[in-house]
Design an enzyme around this catalytic site. Structure first.
Site, PDB file in Angstrom:
ATOM      1  N   HIS A 141      -8.360  -8.195   8.538  1.00 28.71           N
ATOM      2  CA  HIS A 141      -9.082  -7.316   7.609  1.00 28.71           C
ATOM      3  C   HIS A 141      -9.965  -8.112   6.653  1.00 28.71           C
ATOM      4  CE1 HIS A 141      -5.664  -4.215   8.378  1.00 28.71           C
ATOM      5  NE2 HIS A 141      -6.514  -4.315   9.388  1.00 28.71           N
ATOM      6  N   CYS A 170     -29.212  -9.014   2.401  1.00 30.51           N
ATOM      7  CA  CYS A 170     -29.786 -10.237   3.017  1.00 30.51           C
ATOM      8  C   CYS A 170     -28.720 -11.133   3.638  1.00 30.51           C
ATOM      9  CB  CYS A 170     -30.580 -11.022   1.967  1.00 30.51           C
ATOM     10  SG  CYS A 170     -29.514 -11.945   0.817  1.00 30.51           S
ATOM     11  N   ASP A 200      -5.389 -11.186   0.859  1.00 33.32           N
ATOM     12  CA  ASP A 200      -5.161 -12.003  -0.341  1.00 33.32           C
ATOM     13  C   ASP A 200      -5.386 -13.499  -0.095  1.00 33.32           C
ATOM     14  OD1 ASP A 200      -1.738 -11.073   0.243  1.00 33.32           O
ATOM     15  OD2 ASP A 200      -2.753 -12.851   1.024  1.00 33.32           O
ATOM     16  N   CYS A 203     -31.589 -11.884  -3.387  1.00 30.66           N
ATOM     17  CA  CYS A 203     -32.559 -10.790  -3.144  1.00 30.66           C
ATOM     18  C   CYS A 203     -32.385  -9.615  -4.092  1.00 30.66           C
ATOM     19  CB  CYS A 203     -32.431 -10.296  -1.696  1.00 30.66           C
ATOM     20  SG  CYS A 203     -30.996  -9.232  -1.462  1.00 30.66           S
ATOM     21  N   PHE A 211       0.820  -1.223   0.000  1.00 29.57           N
ATOM     22  CA  PHE A 211       0.000   0.000   0.000  1.00 29.57           C
ATOM     23  C   PHE A 211       0.843   1.257   0.000  1.00 29.57           C
ATOM     24  CE2 PHE A 211      -4.179  -1.712   0.671  1.00 29.57           C
ATOM     25  CZ  PHE A 211      -3.911  -2.988   1.131  1.00 29.57           C
ATOM     26  N   GLN A 236      -2.827  -8.907   8.201  1.00 21.87           N
ATOM     27  CA  GLN A 236      -3.615  -7.733   7.779  1.00 21.87           C
ATOM     28  C   GLN A 236      -4.004  -7.915   6.305  1.00 21.87           C
ATOM     29  OE1 GLN A 236      -1.740  -3.852   9.433  1.00 21.87           O
ATOM     30  NE2 GLN A 236      -0.059  -5.333   9.333  1.00 21.87           N
TER      31      GLN A 236
HETATM   32  N1  APR Z   1      10.105  -7.736   2.368  1.00 22.44           N
HETATM   33  C1  APR Z   1      10.053  -6.975   3.494  1.00 22.44           C
HETATM   34  N2  APR Z   1       9.320  -5.844   3.594  1.00 22.44           N
HETATM   35  C2  APR Z   1       8.621  -5.474   2.512  1.00 22.44           C
HETATM   36  C3  APR Z   1       8.633  -6.197   1.301  1.00 22.44           C
HETATM   37  C4  APR Z   1       9.419  -7.380   1.257  1.00 22.44           C
HETATM   38  N3  APR Z   1       9.490  -8.149   0.168  1.00 22.44           N
HETATM   39  N4  APR Z   1       7.838  -5.553   0.405  1.00 22.44           N
HETATM   40  C5  APR Z   1       7.359  -4.457   1.030  1.00 22.44           C
HETATM   41  N5  APR Z   1       7.828  -4.420   2.290  1.00 22.44           N
HETATM   42  C6  APR Z   1       7.498  -3.454   3.341  1.00 22.44           C
HETATM   43  C7  APR Z   1       7.390  -2.027   2.878  1.00 22.44           C
HETATM   44  O1  APR Z   1       8.644  -1.403   3.098  1.00 22.44           O
HETATM   45  C8  APR Z   1       6.323  -1.459   3.802  1.00 22.44           C
HETATM   46  O2  APR Z   1       6.898  -0.817   4.926  1.00 22.44           O
HETATM   47  O3  APR Z   1       6.220  -3.826   3.799  1.00 22.44           O
HETATM   48  C9  APR Z   1       5.558  -2.688   4.297  1.00 22.44           C
HETATM   49  C10 APR Z   1       4.136  -2.725   3.801  1.00 22.44           C
HETATM   50  O4  APR Z   1       3.484  -1.672   4.442  1.00 22.44           O
HETATM   51  P1  APR Z   1       2.068  -1.202   3.874  1.00 22.44           P
HETATM   52  O5  APR Z   1       2.156  -1.049   2.399  1.00 22.44           O
HETATM   53  O6  APR Z   1       1.664  -0.049   4.732  1.00 22.44           O
HETATM   54  O7  APR Z   1       1.118  -2.436   4.160  1.00 22.44           O
HETATM   55  P2  APR Z   1       0.471  -2.846   5.545  1.00 22.44           P
HETATM   56  O8  APR Z   1       1.370  -2.440   6.679  1.00 22.44           O
HETATM   57  O9  APR Z   1       0.095  -4.272   5.442  1.00 22.44           O
HETATM   58  O10 APR Z   1      -0.874  -1.946   5.577  1.00 22.44           O
HETATM   59  C11 APR Z   1      -1.788  -2.233   6.622  1.00 22.44           C
HETATM   60  O11 APR Z   1      -3.354  -0.750   5.567  1.00 22.44           O
HETATM   61  O12 APR Z   1      -4.145  -0.190   3.501  1.00 22.44           O
HETATM   62  C12 APR Z   1      -4.483  -0.800   4.690  1.00 22.44           C
HETATM   63  O13 APR Z   1      -5.960  -2.571   5.132  1.00 22.44           O
HETATM   64  C13 APR Z   1      -4.799  -2.243   4.428  1.00 22.44           C
HETATM   65  O14 APR Z   1      -3.996  -4.229   5.514  1.00 22.44           O
HETATM   66  C14 APR Z   1      -3.600  -2.960   5.001  1.00 22.44           C
HETATM   67  C15 APR Z   1      -3.182  -2.035   6.118  1.00 22.44           C
HETATM   68 ZN    ZN Z   2     -29.182 -10.482  -0.880  1.00 24.79          ZN
END
Ligand code: APR
Ligand code: ZN
Length: 247
Positions: free
Chosen positions: A119, A130, A104, A150, A35, A101
Site C-alpha cells: 500500500h 508533474c 508506516d 510546478c 483500522f 499492508q
Molecule cells: N497483535 C496481534 N494482532 C493485533 C494486534 C497485536 N498487537 N493489534 C491489533 N491486532 C489485530 C486486530 O485484532 C485486527 O484484526 O490486527 C488486525 C488489524 O486489522 P486491520 O485493523 O483491519 O488492519 P489491516 O488488516 O492491516 O487492514 C488492511 O485496510 O484500511 C486499509 O490500507 C489499509 O493496510 C490497511 C488495510
Molecule cells: Zn509538480
C-alpha cells in the site's frame, strides 16, 4: 499456547521458503492504532472516507490535514522488538520475504530488506501534476502540499481506498506467495483485497498457513496454525526458541 509456538518454530526451521504478510496489528505495539479494532476510527475520521481520491478532489483541506496528522503520528513512533525479530530472521534465513499492508515504514526502519510495501509508504510525497517526489516531512510545513517545482498538488505515496495497487508490487507478492512453503500472517484482519488473497494463493500452491492475530480474521478456518495473541509476544517467544542454542 506453548505447543502452538513450538509448532511455529518447527515449521520455520523446516520451511525452505517462508513469507510473512503483516498488517496494522504489527504496529499497534509501536503505538499506532489499527483500522478495525474498537479504536479503529482515527482522529474522529473514517479512514475509508478520508483516505480516498474522492477526498483529494472534494475535501482537499481535510485530506491534507489528516495526512499531516498521520505523518506526524508515524514520526512519533518507531519499530518495536517484533520488527527487529523479523529482520533477524531474514538475516538468519528463516524468512525469505516480508510483504506488508502497512504504510508506516517500520519494517524499512528496522532494516528489513526488500520489503514489498503493497500500500506504499508515508515516507514520500509525489506531485499529481508533474511527478516530483519529495520527503513526506514537507507536509508538516505550511502549504507543504504545494509542489516546489510546478505549484501542483503533492500527495502521500500510498494506495488510497479505490485506487489500484502498484502492479509490480502485487505481482511480486503473488509470486512470493506461490513460492512459499510457509506463509505467516501477522496482525491483519484480512478484510482488504488483493492483500487478503495472498494467503490462499500460498495455500493453493502447497504452503502451510499460520495466522497470528488478536481477534478472528476472515481466513481463520483456512489456517493450519492459528495463534490468538499479541504479535510482539509471539515473535519474541518464537525467536527465543529458534535461537535458544545460540550462546
Ligand atoms: N497483535 C496481534 N494482532 C493485533 C494486534 C497485536 N498487537 N493489534 C491489533 N491486532 C489485530 C486486530 O485484532 C485486527 O484484526 O490486527 C488486525 C488489524 O486489522 P486491520 O485493523 O483491519 O488492519 P489491516 O488488516 O492491516 O487492514 C488492511 O485496510 O484500511 C486499509 O490500507 C489499509 O493496510 C490497511 C488495510
Ligand atoms: Zn509538480
Amino acid at each position: 499456547a506453548q505447543h502452538l509456538i513450538q509448532t511455529l518454530v518447527e515449521w520455520l526451521q523446516e520451511a525452505q521458503h517462508t513469507v510473512v504478510l503483516t498488517g496494522a496489528g504489527m504496529s499497534t505495539e509501536s503505538g499506532l492504532p489499527d483500522f478495525r479494532s474498537n479504536q479503529g476510527l482515527w482522529y474522529g475520521r473514517d479512514p475509508q472516507e478520508i483516505a480516498s481520491v474522492h477526498a483529494i478532489r472534494h475535501n482537499r483541506e481535510d485530506f491534507v490535514d489528516f495526512y499531516r496528522w498521520r505523518i506526524k503520528e508515524v514520526d512519533k513512533y518507531q519499530p518495536h522488538a517484533g520488527h527487529h525479530v523479523l529482520t533477524r530472521w531474514q538475516r538468519q534465513g528463516f524468512v525469505q520475504r516480508i510483504i506488508t499492508q502497512n504504510v508506516d515504514g517500520f519494517h524499512h526502519q528496522a532494516a528489513s530488506h526488500d520489503v514489498i510495501e503493497l500500500h506504499g509508504s508515508l515516507r514520500e510525497l509525489y506531485c499529481m501534476d508533474c511527478g516530483h517526489r519529495t520527503d513526506a516531512k514537507r507536509y508538516l510545513q505550511d502549504k507543504g502540499e504545494v509542489c516546489p517545482r510546478c505549484g501542483g498538488f503533492l500527495r502521500p505515496d500510498i494506495v488510497l481506498f479505490g485506487e489500484m495497487l502498484d502492479t509490480q508490487a502485487i505481482e511480486a507478492a503473488f509470486d512470493e506467495a506461490r513460492q512459499a512453503e510457509l506463509f505467516i500472517v501477522l496482525g491483519s484482519s484480512l478484510q482488504v483485497s488483493p492483500a487478503n488473497m495472498l494467503p490462499m494463493e500460498a495455500k493453493d500452491a502447497g504452503a502451510k498457513l499460520a495466522i497470528v492475530n488478536l481477534h478472528d480474521t476472515l481466513l481463520d478456518p483456512q489456517a493450519d496454525l492459528l495463534i490468538e495473541g499479541k504479535v510482539g509476544d509471539v515473535l519474541r517467544q518464537t525467536d527465543e526458541w529458534l535461537n535458544k542454542d545460540e550462546a
